[in-house]
Scaffold this active site. Structure first.
Site, PDB file in Angstrom:
ATOM      1  N   ARG A 191      18.559 -55.989  92.775  1.00 29.61           N
ATOM      2  CA  ARG A 191      17.651 -54.839  92.627  1.00 29.61           C
ATOM      3  C   ARG A 191      17.316 -54.646  91.152  1.00 29.61           C
ATOM      4  O   ARG A 191      16.207 -54.303  90.779  1.00 29.61           O
ATOM      5  CB  ARG A 191      18.272 -53.551  93.219  1.00 29.61           C
ATOM      6  CG  ARG A 191      17.394 -52.352  92.943  1.00 29.61           C
ATOM      7  CD  ARG A 191      17.752 -51.058  93.677  1.00 29.61           C
ATOM      8  NE  ARG A 191      19.108 -50.946  94.140  1.00 29.61           N
ATOM      9  CZ  ARG A 191      20.152 -50.639  93.367  1.00 29.61           C
ATOM     10  NH1 ARG A 191      19.977 -50.397  92.070  1.00 29.61           N
ATOM     11  NH2 ARG A 191      21.357 -50.580  93.882  1.00 29.61           N
ATOM     12  N   TYR A 205      -8.824 -45.578  96.754  1.00 31.95           N
ATOM     13  CA  TYR A 205      -8.136 -46.177  97.898  1.00 31.95           C
ATOM     14  C   TYR A 205      -7.521 -45.068  98.765  1.00 31.95           C
ATOM     15  O   TYR A 205      -6.852 -44.170  98.242  1.00 31.95           O
ATOM     16  CB  TYR A 205      -7.058 -47.117  97.370  1.00 31.95           C
ATOM     17  CG  TYR A 205      -6.256 -47.784  98.450  1.00 31.95           C
ATOM     18  CD1 TYR A 205      -6.829 -48.697  99.307  1.00 31.95           C
ATOM     19  CD2 TYR A 205      -4.900 -47.491  98.609  1.00 31.95           C
ATOM     20  CE1 TYR A 205      -6.087 -49.302 100.303  1.00 31.95           C
ATOM     21  CE2 TYR A 205      -4.147 -48.096  99.595  1.00 31.95           C
ATOM     22  CZ  TYR A 205      -4.747 -48.992 100.447  1.00 31.95           C
ATOM     23  OH  TYR A 205      -4.018 -49.590 101.425  1.00 31.95           O
ATOM     24  N   ASP A 243      -6.190 -48.271  88.283  1.00 26.67           N
ATOM     25  CA  ASP A 243      -5.925 -49.156  89.418  1.00 26.67           C
ATOM     26  C   ASP A 243      -6.951 -50.283  89.318  1.00 26.67           C
ATOM     27  O   ASP A 243      -8.130 -50.088  89.594  1.00 26.67           O
ATOM     28  CB  ASP A 243      -6.065 -48.368  90.732  1.00 26.67           C
ATOM     29  CG  ASP A 243      -5.772 -49.232  91.961  1.00 26.67           C
ATOM     30  OD1 ASP A 243      -5.868 -50.473  91.849  1.00 26.67           O
ATOM     31  OD2 ASP A 243      -5.467 -48.661  93.020  1.00 26.67           O
ATOM     32  N   LYS A 274      -3.700 -58.220  96.971  1.00 24.44           N
ATOM     33  CA  LYS A 274      -5.122 -58.560  97.047  1.00 24.44           C
ATOM     34  C   LYS A 274      -5.392 -59.801  96.183  1.00 24.44           C
ATOM     35  O   LYS A 274      -4.827 -60.843  96.465  1.00 24.44           O
ATOM     36  CB  LYS A 274      -5.954 -57.331  96.645  1.00 24.44           C
ATOM     37  CG  LYS A 274      -5.440 -56.010  97.238  1.00 24.44           C
ATOM     38  CD  LYS A 274      -5.576 -55.898  98.747  1.00 24.44           C
ATOM     39  CE  LYS A 274      -4.832 -54.722  99.343  1.00 24.44           C
ATOM     40  NZ  LYS A 274      -5.116 -53.411  98.795  1.00 24.44           N
TER      41      LYS A 274
HETATM   42  C1  LIG Z   1      -4.440 -52.132  98.793  1.00 24.03           C
HETATM   43  C2  LIG Z   1      -4.652 -51.223  97.651  1.00 24.03           C
HETATM   44  C3  LIG Z   1      -3.620 -50.403  97.175  1.00 24.03           C
HETATM   45  C4  LIG Z   1      -2.259 -50.336  97.843  1.00 24.03           C
HETATM   46  O1  LIG Z   1      -1.562 -51.520  97.728  1.00 24.03           O
HETATM   47  P1  LIG Z   1      -0.499 -52.053  98.837  1.00 24.03           P
HETATM   48  O2  LIG Z   1      -0.044 -53.337  98.256  1.00 24.03           O
HETATM   49  O3  LIG Z   1      -1.256 -52.181 100.110  1.00 24.03           O
HETATM   50  O4  LIG Z   1       0.562 -51.018  98.911  1.00 24.03           O
HETATM   51  C5  LIG Z   1      -3.880 -49.612  96.075  1.00 24.03           C
HETATM   52  N1  LIG Z   1      -5.091 -49.612  95.476  1.00 24.03           N
HETATM   53  C6  LIG Z   1      -6.114 -50.373  95.914  1.00 24.03           C
HETATM   54  C7  LIG Z   1      -7.418 -50.327  95.208  1.00 24.03           C
HETATM   55  C8  LIG Z   1      -5.928 -51.200  97.018  1.00 24.03           C
HETATM   56  O5  LIG Z   1      -6.957 -51.931  97.450  1.00 24.03           O
END
Ligand SMILES: *Cc1c(COP(=O)(O)O)cnc(C)c1O
Length: 379
Positions: free
Chosen positions: A46, A98, A170, A195
């Site tokens: 961890r 998101y 983000d 992504k």
């Molecule tokens: C998918 C996504 C998230 C969340 O990420 P996870 O890996 O699904 O928890 C946050 N911000 C954006 C813009 C996303 O597309």
């Protein structure tokens, strides 16, 4: 080192014990000590894991950051940022973000006394009247999801910094290949590495990157103290995915540019959103802060209903109907009923997210095949 070289080499060295060129998957929870406290820098997975450590160094380099800190998902990475705050603190956030980020702010952290205000940030100055003594964080997503608005990162960070407020960007939609918010003044960059960064739709993972010693120490403490770390296998897959990040995103953006221009004149389509159009309200800012205009496109229909959208969503073959984005394969989605279903309809419409809005994540297949698939589905 340039981006392409960093993607392949940054933080990665051959395994000293075997010479293995690829980072091994250190699938272990604990590490043997010679005597109490006498160890090789690893005590418990961890806290530290060698595979994760390589991933963190690599991701930090991609964002021109000093520190990378990874988590078991993008929302777990966000959760670590939220834990920097205390009851009474406030967040000013962009209004079309998101759905899961919105849900965490509204349905988790409001219960802990942390208020978030959601506003359009299309003009940077519009944030000023919303900032107060209590504002600790500005939350930016750009391009925004799913209406692909562009926010001027540098302008917002300048306003925030003058008031001692942290800015989080983000950067999931752009990927580090297209946009590097730390260079524009951001304090923390967040990625859902699920992504583009991993890019193969086979891992859920999150990352934070910062240049601040203070923030890195706090976030690393939270990572260990709350424990939402990625496993060694997922860390390995993400290191592997990153090695082609630049080639994948480059091709996906090229495909998206062709598709956006092709769809622009379709009689069923009312509005099409893609920052590469000169008519996009913040095209000039996108051109300034992004290397290419991204591979996400959305559009709504003259017949603005769920049913009209469904008729198209059910008919594509190559564009798979699924949540998520940023993989090698093209996806099609309906934000109002899928990724953004947790946002109340009224708020959603205010942010331009209409009932018929369809979102495309353009992949790296042959663009002629992708266009034929969309043309057939649109009829
Ligand atoms: C998918 C996504 C998230 C969340 O990420 P996870 O890996 O699904 O928890 C946050 N911000 C954006 C813009 C996303 O597309």
């Amino acid at each position: 080192m340039k981006f392409e070289t960093k993607a392949i080499h940054a933080g990665v060295t051959p395994d000293p014990s075997t010479g293995a060129i690829m980072t091994p998957i250190f699938q272990t929870s604990t590490y043997v000590q010679a005597s109490p406290g006498d160890h090789k820098g690893f005590e418990y997975s961890r806290t530290q894991n060698p595979t994760r450590q390589v991933l963190e160094a690599n991701i930090a380099a991609l964002e021109n950051g000093k520190y990378g800190i990874t988590f078991s998902s993008g929302l777990a990475a966000m959760d670590a940022i939220m834990k920097l705050l205390r009851p009474g603190d406030e967040i000013v956030s962009t209004n079309d973000l998101y759905g899961g980020s919105y849900r965490q702010m509204r349905q988790v952290y409001e219960n802990f006394g942390i208020q978030s205000t959601f506003i359009s940030m299309a003009q940077a100055e519009t944030i000023i009247p919303f900032l107060s003594e209590k504002t600790k964080l500005i939350w930016i997503e750009t391009p925004t999801n799913p209406t692909l608005n562009i926010i001027d990162i540098q302008a917002i960070c300048k306003i925030a910094r003058a008031k001692g407020i942290w800015t989080v960007v983000d950067n999931t939609f752009a990927s580090p290949y297209l946009q590097n918010p730390l260079d524009l003044g951001a304090d923390i960059v967040l990625h859902s590495a699920t992504k583009y960064i991993n890019g193969h739709s086979d891992v859920v993972l999150g990352a934070l990157i910062t240049n601040s010693d203070e923030l890195a120490a706090k976030l690393s403490f939270i990572q260990n103290a709350t424990g939402a770390v990625p496993g060694p296998m997922d860390s390995f897959l993400t290191i592997r995915g990153i090695k082609t990040l630049h080639i994948r995103v480059q091709r996906a953006c090229e495909n998206a540019a062709i598709i956006a221009k092709h769809l622009q004149s379709h009689p069923k389509i009312k509005n099409i959103f893609w920052p590469g159009f000169e008519s996009h309200p913040n095209h000039a800012i996108a051109a300034k802060q992004m290397r290419l205009f991204g591979a996400m496109i959305s559009f709504d229909l003259h017949e603005d209903t769920f049913e009209a959208a469904n008729a198209i969503l059910e008919k594509t073959h190559l564009f798979a109907l699924a949540e998520s984005l940023g993989g090698v394969e093209s996806l099609i989605g309906h934000p109002a009923s899928m990724t953004h279903a947790s946002i109340p309809r009224e708020e959603r419409i205010k942010a331009g997210l209409h009932d018929s809005l369809i979102r495309l994540s353009v992949g790296i297949e042959n663009v002629d095949d992708l266009i034929a698939d969309l043309d057939a589905a649109l009829g």
